[in-house]
Scaffold this motif. Structure first.
Motif, mmCIF file in Angstrom:
data_model
loop_
_atom_site.group_PDB
_atom_site.id
_atom_site.type_symbol
_atom_site.label_atom_id
_atom_site.label_comp_id
_atom_site.label_asym_id
_atom_site.label_seq_id
_atom_site.Cartn_x
_atom_site.Cartn_y
_atom_site.Cartn_z
ATOM 1 N N GLU A 243 -25.752 27.519 -26.683
ATOM 2 C CA GLU A 243 -26.532 28.339 -25.745
ATOM 3 C C GLU A 243 -27.605 29.065 -26.553
ATOM 4 N N THR A 244 -28.696 28.372 -26.797
ATOM 5 C CA THR A 244 -29.717 28.849 -27.735
ATOM 6 C C THR A 244 -30.406 30.113 -27.242
ATOM 7 N N ILE A 245 -30.954 30.867 -28.202
ATOM 8 C CA ILE A 245 -31.618 32.134 -27.886
ATOM 9 C C ILE A 245 -32.854 31.908 -27.032
ATOM 10 N N ASN A 246 -33.622 30.879 -27.373
ATOM 11 C CA ASN A 246 -34.804 30.549 -26.563
ATOM 12 C C ASN A 246 -34.803 29.051 -26.305
ATOM 13 N N THR A 247 -35.822 28.564 -25.620
ATOM 14 C CA THR A 247 -35.839 27.166 -25.192
ATOM 15 C C THR A 247 -36.086 26.228 -26.375
ATOM 16 N N PRO A 248 -35.144 25.340 -26.666
ATOM 17 C CA PRO A 248 -35.352 24.376 -27.739
ATOM 18 C C PRO A 248 -36.035 23.111 -27.224
#
Length: 375
Positions: A243-248
């Motif tokens: 659940e990445t911090i920003n959009t990968p």
């Protein structure tokens, strides 16, 4: 210098890019899985592919279950600075620098965070005195100096009873060198280096002592959203399950998955290290056969087996630019000029994504370029 057309016969071309982002053998765009492309990274398929990538990283790198693995923004630089901004300031800091990226972390500590670190430096081609490191401090270092070709020999110099954190930028060491995970509290890399993946994303690996620091210490400076790893004094566990911090970029993630599955197919970590070692040995044989080539890292015990930096007799920056340009124009090798801040020379990528036969095939091309420019 006289103008020449073909001063010596051109050799057969190798089949690789020798720059530090070489793709694995057999890579092609149509081999990248498309199932997650065009979907949200928060969709079921998006999160599952991100977690699968993390699981593959753990398996291939043999990361123990005690350590958490997260995909973060900003390539290796973002991962290192995330660690520095969130963890430093709790105790004194030592920074080690013997090449340009290590020097960059010194700049961050001194000029941006203003924490007045102890700075231990060495010139390109050498290491600082590792035995003099004070492990009551947090210590920041590069495991493998990408721009100098000098690596730490192992993790033995890192104290078992350290009070501070060991923070290792290992972007050109992982998948090619044995990492002592019990000696590492924070390790960072980008899959664009030794895996030959696409850029933009970094990987942050945290040991238990790093997690304890994050949950017990709040830095005095503001933290941008992309650096925040805790909420309410607790680690945001989602970051470490995809659940990445920003959009990968899911395309970059799928590309990394391809490279990791390829790494498994060549024997996993042991196979990858063996390939890099064979490549470095092949290049060393080329150097020993040519009196105009040398190693910037004189000590074989601390010489990189990935980013091997070479000296060229009498060469300045202009000569190296022309030398690399000749080879690129012939599609014989790409991106082999040394880093802009390093002494004038060549940097040959010997990571596992390169085949040893192509390192060997590079030798006659080096001769061709040398003779062309010296004629």
């Amino acid at each position: 210098m006289t103008e020449l057309s073909v001063p010596v016969r051109k050799p057969a071309r190798p089949h690789f890019s020798s720059g530090p982002c070489a793709k694995p053998p057999g890579w092609s765009p149509d081999k990248i899985s498309t199932e997650s492309l065009g979907r949200s990274h928060r969709s079921k398929i998006g999160k599952s592919r991100l977690k699968y990538c993390i699981d593959l990283l753990r398996e291939v790198l043999q990361v123990p279950d005690t350590h958490r693995i997260g995909i973060v923004p900003g390539s290796d630089t973002g991962a290192v600075e995330m660690a520095m901004w969130t963890m430093l300031g709790a105790r004194p800091v030592t920074t080690l620098a013997w090449e340009s990226f290590g020097a960059g972390w010194v700049t961050d500590a001194v000029k941006q965070l203003k924490i007045d670190p102890t700075v231990m430096e060495a010139p390109y081609g050498e290491l600082p005195e590792l035995g003099g490191v004070d492990w009551s401090n947090d210590v920041i270092f590069t495991w493998n100096g990408t721009t100098s070709g000098v690596r730490v020999p192992n993790g033995d110099w890192i104290a078992d009873d350290r009070e501070g954190l060991s923070i290792a930028d290992a972007t050109s060491a992982v998948f090619a060198q044995d990492i002592a995970w019990d000696k590492v509290d924070v390790l960072t890399f980008s899959w664009q280096k030794v895996l030959g993946g696409e850029g933009a994303h970094g990987v942050l690996i945290l040991g238990p002592r790093a997690v304890e620091r994050l949950e017990s210490y709040t830095p005095s400076w503001p933290l941008p959203k992309v650096f925040r790893l805790t909420k309410g004094g607790k680690l945001i566990e989602g970051v470490f399950i995809g659940e990445t911090i920003n959009t990968p970029s899911m395309l970059a993630v799928e590309d990394a998955i391809f490279a990791l599955e390829w790494a498994k197919s060549v024997g996993g970590l042991e196979g990858m290290m063996a390939r890099a070692n064979a490549n470095a040995a092949a290049l060393n044989a080329l150097v020993e056969d040519r009196d105009w080539l040398g190693h910037l890292a004189a000590d074989p015990a601390t010489r990189s087996n990935t980013s091997v930096c070479l000296t060229v007799e009498g060469a300045d920056t202009d000569f190296i630019k022309k030398f690399a340009g000749l080879l690129e124009a012939e599609d014989a090798a790409y991106d082999i000029a040394g880093y802009r801040d390093a002494p004038a020379g060549l940097r040959i990528w010997c990571g596992a994504t390169v085949d040893t036969a192509d390192i060997e095939a590079l030798g006659p091309w080096l001769d061709w370029a040398w003779e062309s420019l010296k004629a």
